[in-house]
Design a protein around this motif. Structure first.
Motif, PDB file in Angstrom:
ATOM      1  N   VAL A 108       0.867  -1.182   0.000  1.00 26.67           N
ATOM      2  CA  VAL A 108       0.000   0.000   0.000  1.00 26.67           C
ATOM      3  C   VAL A 108       0.898   1.226   0.000  1.00 26.67           C
ATOM      4  N   THR A 109       0.693   2.120  -0.969  1.00 30.75           N
ATOM      5  CA  THR A 109       1.545   3.285  -1.158  1.00 30.75           C
ATOM      6  C   THR A 109       0.719   4.560  -1.102  1.00 30.75           C
ATOM      7  N   ASP A 110       1.249   5.583  -0.451  1.00 27.93           N
ATOM      8  CA  ASP A 110       0.636   6.909  -0.442  1.00 27.93           C
ATOM      9  C   ASP A 110       0.944   7.586  -1.776  1.00 27.93           C
ATOM     10  N   THR A 111      -0.082   7.821  -2.588  1.00 26.38           N
ATOM     11  CA  THR A 111       0.097   8.459  -3.899  1.00 26.38           C
ATOM     12  C   THR A 111      -0.462   9.875  -3.916  1.00 26.38           C
ATOM     13  N   THR A 112      -0.675  10.461  -2.742  1.00 28.11           N
ATOM     14  CA  THR A 112      -1.278  11.788  -2.650  1.00 28.11           C
ATOM     15  C   THR A 112      -0.431  12.840  -3.349  1.00 28.11           C
ATOM     16  N   ASP A 113       0.851  12.802  -3.098  1.00 23.65           N
ATOM     17  CA  ASP A 113       1.763  13.840  -3.595  1.00 23.65           C
ATOM     18  C   ASP A 113       2.911  13.170  -4.343  1.00 23.65           C
ATOM     19  N   GLY A 114       2.580  12.555  -5.481  1.00 26.43           N
ATOM     20  CA  GLY A 114       3.561  11.727  -6.167  1.00 26.43           C
ATOM     21  C   GLY A 114       3.539  10.341  -5.565  1.00 26.43           C
ATOM     22  N   THR A 115       4.693   9.804  -5.249  1.00 25.21           N
ATOM     23  CA  THR A 115       4.791   8.499  -4.583  1.00 25.21           C
ATOM     24  C   THR A 115       5.426   8.709  -3.226  1.00 25.21           C
ATOM     25  N   ASP A 172       5.317   7.382   1.173  1.00 27.64           N
ATOM     26  CA  ASP A 172       5.674   6.216   1.973  1.00 27.64           C
ATOM     27  C   ASP A 172       4.789   5.030   1.620  1.00 27.64           C
ATOM     28  N   SER A 173       5.232   3.848   2.036  1.00 30.70           N
ATOM     29  CA  SER A 173       4.472   2.625   1.739  1.00 30.70           C
ATOM     30  C   SER A 173       4.790   1.560   2.776  1.00 30.70           C
ATOM     31  N   PHE A 174       3.971   0.513   2.795  1.00 31.14           N
ATOM     32  CA  PHE A 174       4.296  -0.683   3.559  1.00 31.14           C
ATOM     33  C   PHE A 174       4.005  -1.896   2.689  1.00 31.14           C
ATOM     34  N   THR A 175       4.729  -2.977   2.952  1.00 32.66           N
ATOM     35  CA  THR A 175       4.584  -4.223   2.200  1.00 32.66           C
ATOM     36  C   THR A 175       4.501  -5.390   3.169  1.00 32.66           C
ATOM     37  N   TYR A 176       3.559  -6.283   2.914  1.00 32.30           N
ATOM     38  CA  TYR A 176       3.465  -7.522   3.682  1.00 32.30           C
ATOM     39  C   TYR A 176       3.922  -8.653   2.768  1.00 32.30           C
ATOM     40  N   THR A 177       5.100  -9.209   3.071  1.00 35.93           N
ATOM     41  CA  THR A 177       5.693 -10.216   2.190  1.00 35.93           C
ATOM     42  C   THR A 177       5.149 -11.602   2.522  1.00 35.93           C
ATOM     43  N   GLY A 178       3.866 -11.740   2.373  1.00 36.90           N
ATOM     44  CA  GLY A 178       3.201 -13.014   2.607  1.00 36.90           C
ATOM     45  C   GLY A 178       1.962 -13.105   1.736  1.00 36.90           C
ATOM     46  N   GLN A 179       1.205 -14.160   1.924  1.00 31.03           N
ATOM     47  CA  GLN A 179       0.003 -14.387   1.133  1.00 31.03           C
ATOM     48  C   GLN A 179      -1.238 -14.213   2.000  1.00 31.03           C
ATOM     49  N   ILE A 180      -2.243 -13.557   1.419  1.00 33.48           N
ATOM     50  CA  ILE A 180      -3.550 -13.433   2.060  1.00 33.48           C
ATOM     51  C   ILE A 180      -4.526 -14.221   1.188  1.00 33.48           C
ATOM     52  N   PRO A 186      -6.607  12.933  -0.466  1.00 33.50           N
ATOM     53  CA  PRO A 186      -5.465  12.023  -0.390  1.00 33.50           C
ATOM     54  C   PRO A 186      -5.801  10.715  -1.108  1.00 33.50           C
ATOM     55  N   SER A 187      -4.779   9.988  -1.498  1.00 34.19           N
ATOM     56  CA  SER A 187      -5.014   8.761  -2.267  1.00 34.19           C
ATOM     57  C   SER A 187      -3.965   7.719  -1.925  1.00 34.19           C
ATOM     58  N   VAL A 188      -4.344   6.444  -2.096  1.00 38.09           N
ATOM     59  CA  VAL A 188      -3.441   5.322  -1.868  1.00 38.09           C
ATOM     60  C   VAL A 188      -3.582   4.333  -3.017  1.00 38.09           C
ATOM     61  N   ARG A 189      -2.599   3.463  -3.149  1.00 38.19           N
ATOM     62  CA  ARG A 189      -2.608   2.452  -4.212  1.00 38.19           C
ATOM     63  C   ARG A 189      -2.251   1.097  -3.622  1.00 38.19           C
ATOM     64  N   LEU A 190      -3.007   0.072  -4.006  1.00 42.34           N
ATOM     65  CA  LEU A 190      -2.724  -1.307  -3.617  1.00 42.34           C
ATOM     66  C   LEU A 190      -2.128  -2.041  -4.805  1.00 42.34           C
ATOM     67  N   THR A 191      -0.949  -2.620  -4.590  1.00 37.70           N
ATOM     68  CA  THR A 191      -0.322  -3.458  -5.610  1.00 37.70           C
ATOM     69  C   THR A 191       0.010  -4.810  -4.999  1.00 37.70           C
ATOM     70  N   GLY A 192       0.329  -5.779  -5.852  1.00 41.70           N
ATOM     71  CA  GLY A 192       0.651  -7.129  -5.418  1.00 41.70           C
ATOM     72  C   GLY A 192       0.485  -8.080  -6.573  1.00 41.70           C
ATOM     73  N   THR A 193       0.400  -9.367  -6.267  1.00 37.58           N
ATOM     74  CA  THR A 193       0.216 -10.384  -7.308  1.00 37.58           C
ATOM     75  C   THR A 193      -0.889 -11.354  -6.880  1.00 37.58           C
ATOM     76  N   ASN A 194      -1.340 -12.133  -7.856  1.00 39.18           N
ATOM     77  CA  ASN A 194      -2.331 -13.192  -7.631  1.00 39.18           C
ATOM     78  C   ASN A 194      -3.631 -12.681  -6.996  1.00 39.18           C
ATOM     79  N   PRO A 195      -4.233 -11.622  -7.566  1.00 43.75           N
ATOM     80  CA  PRO A 195      -5.502 -11.139  -7.012  1.00 43.75           C
ATOM     81  C   PRO A 195      -6.663 -12.024  -7.434  1.00 43.75           C
ATOM     82  N   GLY A 196      -7.836 -11.709  -6.896  1.00 43.11           N
ATOM     83  CA  GLY A 196      -9.043 -12.453  -7.244  1.00 43.11           C
ATOM     84  C   GLY A 196     -10.260 -11.558  -7.195  1.00 43.11           C
TER      85      GLY A 196
END
Length: 274
Positions: free
Chosen positions: A185-192, A194-202, A249-259
């Motif tokens: 999840v990345t803060d895209t409010t003012d460009g790019t 801060d962000s956090f990443t969970y290196t696991g599977q949900i 303000p805005s945020v972006r969710l990225t990752g792999t294997n969505p559904g």
């Protein structure tokens, strides 16, 4: 236009008859910025570093004029005020009901000596100098926004309910519903930002909540999150910048294997400089 009200721990400072606020100095002043740039030997200028805000301050000038008009009534009103605000062992909750109908609150402490000025025998004036250690005010209500489930990645989310915030928001919770692998999840409010990443599977049917206010990870649907898998780029799990003028303000969710149920939801209180 509504009447502006002030409360401290639920005690009304502005009943309009016995006690009221004459003015509030410093309420429209922002906290000072804390931090400094670095000086590098043999380099022109300075190396810029991010800053943050220090504590906030404001002053409430009150009057007390009990309806009885007797000095013993003034004394009783003064002692009621002392019971409400003279509590150095903990923070007080100051709540401001604005003329526009908003409710904002902060955690503050009265540090200065209270020295009332008598108004003859029928009342007194008192100034309360309030220090706000956290620096910010916050909305009394909780705002919420979420992406549509199953939207293709990246999922971009404009946080319209948070559009009137004027201060960075660290008290938000981010709920990521699976399936998704290594979500970021990345803060895209003012460009790019801060962000956090969970290196696991949900997996599908499960969700991960990253609570920036409490620094905790919780799972639902059977998910047991591993805190060691969470990494963040900023000083908090995610410090969300306020929107620019005319934008949210805005945020972006990225990752792999969505559904079809993959979703990002953000909830919390808006933050204000004043």
């Amino acid at each position: 236009m509504a009447f502006e009200r002030w409360l401290v721990d639920g005690y009304d400072l502005t009943d309009g008859l016995v006690r009221d606020v004459e003015y509030r100095a410093g309420l429209t002043a922002t906290p000072a910025v804390v931090g400094a740039n670095a000086t590098v030997p043999n380099r022109i200028g300075e190396l810029w570093r991010p800053k943050h805000h220090g504590p906030g301050k404001f002053t409430l000038a009150l009057w007390l004029a009990p309806a009885g008009g007797r000095w013993q009534d003034v004394d009783a009103a003064w002692e009621d005020l002392l019971r409400a605000v003279a509590r150095p062992h903990r923070l007080l909750t100051f709540e401001r009901h604005t003329a526009a109908g908003q409710v904002r609150r902060c955690q503050g402490e009265v540090l200065s000596a209270l020295t009332p000025t008598p108004l003859g025998q029928s009342g007194m004036r008192i100034s309360l100098e309030v220090n706000v250690p956290s620096g910010y005010w916050e909305s009394a209500d909780v705002a919420f926004e979420a992406t549509a489930p199953g939207t293709p990645l990246p999922q971009d989310l404009d946080l319209e309910p948070f559009a009137d915030a004027t201060a960075p928001m660290e008290q938000l919770a981010y709920r990521i519903t699976g399936p998704i692998t290594a979500p970021t999840v990345t803060d895209t409010t003012d460009g790019t930002g801060d962000s956090f990443t969970y290196t696991g599977q949900i997996p599908a049917g499960q969700a991960l909540t990253v609570d920036a206010a409490t620094w905790q990870l919780t799972g639902s649907g059977g998910l047991v999150p591993n805190p060691g898998r969470l990494t963040n780029t900023g000083p908090a799990f995610l410090r969300l910048a306020p929107g620019l003028p005319g934008t949210a303000p805005s945020v972006r969710l990225t990752g792999t294997n969505p559904g079809p149920t993959t979703q990002l939801a953000v909830t919390g209180r808006r933050a204000y400089l004043t």
